[in-house]
Design a protein around this motif. Structure first.
Motif, PDB file in Angstrom:
ATOM      1  N   SER A   1      41.591 -19.220 -44.450  1.00  0.00           N
ATOM      2  CA  SER A   1      40.979 -19.651 -43.180  1.00  0.00           C
ATOM      3  C   SER A   1      39.465 -19.545 -43.250  1.00  0.00           C
ATOM      4  CB  SER A   1      41.511 -18.795 -42.028  1.00  0.00           C
ATOM      5  OG  SER A   1      42.879 -18.993 -41.826  1.00  0.00           O
ATOM      6  N   TRP A   2      38.976 -18.423 -43.811  1.00  0.00           N
ATOM      7  CA  TRP A   2      37.532 -18.237 -43.945  1.00  0.00           C
ATOM      8  C   TRP A   2      36.946 -19.238 -44.926  1.00  0.00           C
ATOM      9  CZ3 TRP A   2      34.238 -15.018 -41.293  1.00  0.00           C
ATOM     10  CH2 TRP A   2      34.847 -14.114 -40.418  1.00  0.00           C
ATOM     11  N   GLU A   3      37.634 -19.468 -46.025  1.00  0.00           N
ATOM     12  CA  GLU A   3      37.165 -20.461 -46.995  1.00  0.00           C
ATOM     13  C   GLU A   3      37.032 -21.835 -46.341  1.00  0.00           C
ATOM     14  OE1 GLU A   3      39.559 -20.881 -50.419  1.00  0.00           O
ATOM     15  OE2 GLU A   3      39.016 -18.947 -51.292  1.00  0.00           O
ATOM     16  N   SER A   4      38.090 -22.264 -45.645  1.00  0.00           N
ATOM     17  CA  SER A   4      38.096 -23.599 -45.041  1.00  0.00           C
ATOM     18  C   SER A   4      37.015 -23.740 -43.984  1.00  0.00           C
ATOM     19  CB  SER A   4      39.472 -23.885 -44.424  1.00  0.00           C
ATOM     20  OG  SER A   4      40.483 -23.849 -45.400  1.00  0.00           O
ATOM     21  N   ALA A   5      36.894 -22.733 -43.125  1.00  0.00           N
ATOM     22  CA  ALA A   5      35.880 -22.798 -42.070  1.00  0.00           C
ATOM     23  C   ALA A   5      34.469 -22.803 -42.654  1.00  0.00           C
ATOM     24  CB  ALA A   5      36.064 -21.622 -41.109  1.00  0.00           C
ATOM     25  N   ALA A   6      34.265 -22.012 -43.710  1.00  0.00           N
ATOM     26  CA  ALA A   6      32.939 -21.982 -44.351  1.00  0.00           C
ATOM     27  C   ALA A   6      32.617 -23.331 -44.975  1.00  0.00           C
ATOM     28  CB  ALA A   6      32.914 -20.877 -45.409  1.00  0.00           C
ATOM     29  N   LYS A   7      33.586 -23.941 -45.654  1.00  0.00           N
ATOM     30  CA  LYS A   7      33.355 -25.249 -46.270  1.00  0.00           C
ATOM     31  C   LYS A   7      33.034 -26.309 -45.215  1.00  0.00           C
ATOM     32  CE  LYS A   7      36.408 -24.300 -50.201  1.00  0.00           C
ATOM     33  NZ  LYS A   7      37.722 -24.596 -50.826  1.00  0.00           N
ATOM     34  N   ALA A   8      33.740 -26.243 -44.085  1.00  0.00           N
ATOM     35  CA  ALA A   8      33.489 -27.208 -43.018  1.00  0.00           C
ATOM     36  C   ALA A   8      32.094 -27.037 -42.439  1.00  0.00           C
ATOM     37  CB  ALA A   8      34.547 -27.056 -41.922  1.00  0.00           C
ATOM     38  N   MET A   9      31.686 -25.784 -42.253  1.00  0.00           N
ATOM     39  CA  MET A   9      30.353 -25.522 -41.687  1.00  0.00           C
ATOM     40  C   MET A   9      29.252 -25.982 -42.643  1.00  0.00           C
ATOM     41  SD  MET A   9      29.058 -21.898 -40.120  1.00  0.00           S
ATOM     42  CE  MET A   9      27.471 -21.759 -39.263  1.00  0.00           C
ATOM     43  N   LEU A  10      29.455 -25.731 -43.938  1.00  0.00           N
ATOM     44  CA  LEU A  10      28.477 -26.180 -44.933  1.00  0.00           C
ATOM     45  C   LEU A  10      28.431 -27.699 -45.008  1.00  0.00           C
ATOM     46  CD1 LEU A  10      29.399 -23.550 -47.650  1.00  0.00           C
ATOM     47  CD2 LEU A  10      27.171 -23.715 -46.521  1.00  0.00           C
ATOM     48  N   ALA A  11      29.601 -28.340 -44.909  1.00  0.00           N
ATOM     49  CA  ALA A  11      29.653 -29.805 -44.966  1.00  0.00           C
ATOM     50  C   ALA A  11      28.915 -30.419 -43.785  1.00  0.00           C
ATOM     51  CB  ALA A  11      31.108 -30.260 -44.998  1.00  0.00           C
ATOM     52  N   ARG A  12      29.059 -29.810 -42.607  1.00  0.00           N
ATOM     53  CA  ARG A  12      28.326 -30.325 -41.442  1.00  0.00           C
ATOM     54  C   ARG A  12      26.824 -30.191 -41.652  1.00  0.00           C
ATOM     55  NH1 ARG A  12      32.642 -27.792 -38.781  1.00  0.00           N
ATOM     56  NH2 ARG A  12      31.409 -25.897 -38.446  1.00  0.00           N
ATOM     57  N   LYS A  13      26.415 -29.095 -42.241  1.00  0.00           N
ATOM     58  CA  LYS A  13      24.991 -28.894 -42.505  1.00  0.00           C
ATOM     59  C   LYS A  13      24.462 -29.936 -43.486  1.00  0.00           C
ATOM     60  CE  LYS A  13      21.029 -26.600 -42.667  1.00  0.00           C
ATOM     61  NZ  LYS A  13      20.104 -26.566 -41.498  1.00  0.00           N
ATOM     62  N   LEU A  14      25.273 -30.291 -44.472  1.00  0.00           N
ATOM     63  CA  LEU A  14      24.844 -31.227 -45.506  1.00  0.00           C
ATOM     64  C   LEU A  14      25.236 -32.665 -45.207  1.00  0.00           C
ATOM     65  CD1 LEU A  14      25.844 -28.984 -48.527  1.00  0.00           C
ATOM     66  CD2 LEU A  14      23.506 -29.626 -47.903  1.00  0.00           C
ATOM     67  N   ASN A  15      25.916 -32.893 -44.066  1.00  0.00           N
ATOM     68  CA  ASN A  15      26.333 -34.233 -43.668  1.00  0.00           C
ATOM     69  C   ASN A  15      27.197 -34.884 -44.746  1.00  0.00           C
ATOM     70  OD1 ASN A  15      26.499 -36.427 -41.929  1.00  0.00           O
ATOM     71  ND2 ASN A  15      24.721 -37.443 -42.849  1.00  0.00           N
ATOM     72  N   MET A  16      28.244 -34.178 -45.154  1.00  0.00           N
ATOM     73  CA  MET A  16      29.136 -34.698 -46.182  1.00  0.00           C
ATOM     74  C   MET A  16      30.579 -34.326 -45.845  1.00  0.00           C
ATOM     75  SD  MET A  16      28.640 -31.991 -49.355  1.00  0.00           S
ATOM     76  CE  MET A  16      30.002 -32.703 -50.279  1.00  0.00           C
ATOM     77  N   ASN A  17      31.524 -34.846 -46.624  1.00  0.00           N
ATOM     78  CA  ASN A  17      32.941 -34.537 -46.442  1.00  0.00           C
ATOM     79  C   ASN A  17      33.223 -33.115 -46.904  1.00  0.00           C
ATOM     80  OD1 ASN A  17      35.796 -34.385 -46.665  1.00  0.00           O
ATOM     81  ND2 ASN A  17      35.910 -36.611 -46.866  1.00  0.00           N
ATOM     82  N   ALA A  18      33.928 -32.339 -46.080  1.00  0.00           N
ATOM     83  CA  ALA A  18      34.217 -30.945 -46.414  1.00  0.00           C
ATOM     84  C   ALA A  18      35.055 -30.820 -47.677  1.00  0.00           C
ATOM     85  CB  ALA A  18      34.934 -30.266 -45.247  1.00  0.00           C
ATOM     86  N   ALA A  19      35.845 -31.857 -48.017  1.00  0.00           N
ATOM     87  CA  ALA A  19      36.671 -31.798 -49.221  1.00  0.00           C
ATOM     88  C   ALA A  19      35.835 -31.710 -50.486  1.00  0.00           C
ATOM     89  CB  ALA A  19      37.591 -33.020 -49.289  1.00  0.00           C
ATOM     90  N   GLY A  20      34.561 -32.086 -50.394  1.00  0.00           N
ATOM     91  CA  GLY A  20      33.683 -32.021 -51.564  1.00  0.00           C
ATOM     92  C   GLY A  20      33.046 -30.669 -51.785  1.00  0.00           C
ATOM     93  N   VAL A  21      33.253 -29.726 -50.878  1.00  0.00           N
ATOM     94  CA  VAL A  21      32.691 -28.378 -51.024  1.00  0.00           C
ATOM     95  C   VAL A  21      33.744 -27.494 -51.684  1.00  0.00           C
ATOM     96  CG1 VAL A  21      31.618 -26.420 -49.846  1.00  0.00           C
ATOM     97  CG2 VAL A  21      31.345 -28.739 -48.922  1.00  0.00           C
ATOM     98  N   LYS A  22      33.420 -26.930 -52.831  1.00  0.00           N
ATOM     99  CA  LYS A  22      34.380 -26.133 -53.595  1.00  0.00           C
ATOM    100  C   LYS A  22      33.800 -24.762 -53.950  1.00  0.00           C
ATOM    101  CE  LYS A  22      37.185 -29.729 -54.091  1.00  0.00           C
ATOM    102  NZ  LYS A  22      38.511 -29.820 -53.454  1.00  0.00           N
TER     103      LYS A  22
END
Length: 476
Positions: free
Chosen positions: A287-308
């Motif tokens: 849950s923490w991993e997914s939420a962190a990736k989503a928050m970073l993706a919003r900051k970078l204006n990209m798809n969260a699936a690309g954050v690993k």
């Protein structure tokens, strides 16, 4: 074309005589086909009664023989028993049977042994297709409602693996459990063999392959101290662990999830269930991993699936550390492009270091708020994802964070459940000890480990002071 059906007791000499005659006719006549049905002697009478009732026949002995007209349809035409079949063969084809009584008895004995062996093989095959037994505790929680469709749709365990789900909670939530069961049944999942509700502890975790522990405590530190909450969690696990040992399968997998004390729940189940394999007990940090990736993706204006490769260290639902030093971006729109497997280091792409420390990593960050206040979809997805990786392997090279019993990896002391990076492969997991961590991260891990050790010591101390638990209901 004529099709003759022979049915009889597996040890019946008359059936053996009819079988040999039918085999001879099939081998020598181009338009003759035979179908054989053998039944165990113990099941013959009931089977014969059922087939006669279905077709409106009168017949009392073994064998029973009928003719099916393949080009006409409709029900079969009863020929009768062995004598009727001998007359049929003689009148239509001029052929009769000369088999001796001794040969009939020998063949009947062989038929019975072959029938028993076939039944045994079929039973073994059925045993291989037994559904996975999944038990979910505190099943009235919203996460369970969201989790059931994810488990039953075939994506977690595979499209050929059936499952049976058992929902465990207190009598207080029996109506809620019944409602969940009814709704799940109405959805008619092809892989959901059964779903049931349970409120009695004596039937908990029977033959469990997987136990998902969702029990939470409602935190209000103005009313109770942390020690009281730790004691409450330990009390629950002191009940569950011996029951899992007693009733579940020896290789049972235990997943600790929820909003509070997920590390402690895993730790206490290992402590009070010494025969449960420690490597089969994990706490979910996804849950923490997914939420962190989503928050970073919003900051970078990209798809969260690309954050690993975001790593969650420490106490998953307590003091943890979100480590971005190994995080990568795939498919990020910038000046440098590459093939599909090309990645950018995440920290090189976020130039606002102040945002990382104030908005992202701080204890009061919006990330913490989002995870702690999620309704149920996010933790349900996290549990389903971890189970899928556990059974089918995690994506090659990708980092997954889970709470596991430490053995000194990354200089974290042994004997606590600590979230760290792992990979899943071939039904097991291994810690990714090849990852390098810097001195700052190492210091943080030391502090987090100390806090978890203190939590463990409090739990063990509180349990020693408690009276033995004797109620036969679930406490949660």
């Amino acid at each position: 074309m004529a099709k003759v059906v022979l049915a009889g007791k597996a040890n019946c000499p008359s059936y053996a005589k009819a079988e040999l005659l039918a085999d001879y006719l099939q081998a020598n006549l181009p338009d003759f086909r035979v179908h054989k049905i053998t039944q165990h002697p113990d099941k013959w009478e009931q089977w014969l009664h059922d087939i006669c009732e279905m077709n409106g026949w009168e017949h009392r002995q073994s064998p029973i023989i009928w003719r099916e007209l393949l080009d006409r349809g409709g029900k079969g035409m009863l020929l009768g028993g062995i004598n009727d079949f001998l007359d049929y063969a003689q009148n239509y084809y001029g052929i009769t049977s000369m088999i001796l009584s001794e040969e009939m008895l020998d063949i009947a004995e062989e038929n019975l042994q072959a029938h028993i062996e076939i039944e045994k093989e079929e039973e073994e095959i059925r045993g291989l297709t037994k559904p996975l037994q999944i038990w979910i505790t505190s099943a009235s929680a919203p996460i369970c409602y969201h989790l059931i469709p994810l488990l039953a749709n075939g994506e977690v365990f595979g499209v050929t693996t059936e499952i049976s789900i058992h929902l465990l909670d207190t009598d207080q939530f029996k109506e809620v459990l019944c409602g969940i069961v009814m709704e799940a049944e109405d959805m008619a999942f092809p892989l959901l063999r059964s779903i049931s509700e349970h409120t009695e502890l004596d039937e908990a975790f029977i033959q469990a392959d997987i136990v998902i522990v969702l029990d939470d405590v409602l935190l209000n530190y103005e009313v109770q101290t942390a020690e009281n909450y730790i004691r409450e969690v330990s009390e629950i696990c002191q009940v569950y662990a011996p029951l899992i040992e007693k009733n579940a399968k020896s290789g049972v997998k235990v997943i600790s999830s929820g909003k509070t004390f997920v590390n402690l729940k895993a730790m206490m189940i290992i402590t009070y269930g010494p025969s449960i394999k420690p490597e089969n007990v994990i706490a979910v940090a996804t849950s923490w991993e997914s939420a962190a990736k989503a928050m970073l993706a919003r900051k970078l204006n990209m798809n969260a699936a690309g954050v690993k490769d975001v790593i969650v260290w420490g106490n998953i639902t307590g003091c943890n550390y979100i480590d971005l030093s190994h995080a990568k971006l795939y498919g990020y729109n910038c000046a440098i492009w590459g093939p599909a497997n090309f990645s950018h280091p995440l920290l090189n792409m976020i130039y606002d270091s102040e945002w990382i420390h104030s908005e992202f990593l701080s204890a009061q960050s919006s990330l913490s708020s989002r995870v702690c206040h999620c309704v149920g979809m996010l933790p349900a997805h996290a549990v389903a994802t971890v189970l899928r990786y556990w059974y089918h392997g995690s994506p090659p090279g990708e980092i997954i964070s889970v709470g596991i019993l430490t053995k000194g990896q990354f200089c974290v002391p042994k004997g606590i459940v600590f979230s760290m990076p792992v990979r899943f492969q071939n039904g097991n997991w291994e810690v990714m000890t090849e990852l390098e961590i810097n001195e700052t991260t190492q210091e943080i891990l030391g502090r987090l480990a100390h806090e978890l050790f203190q939590e463990k010591l409090i739990a063990l101390k509180e349990i020693k002071e408690m009276r033995p638990y004797g109620d036969d209901k679930v406490t949660s």
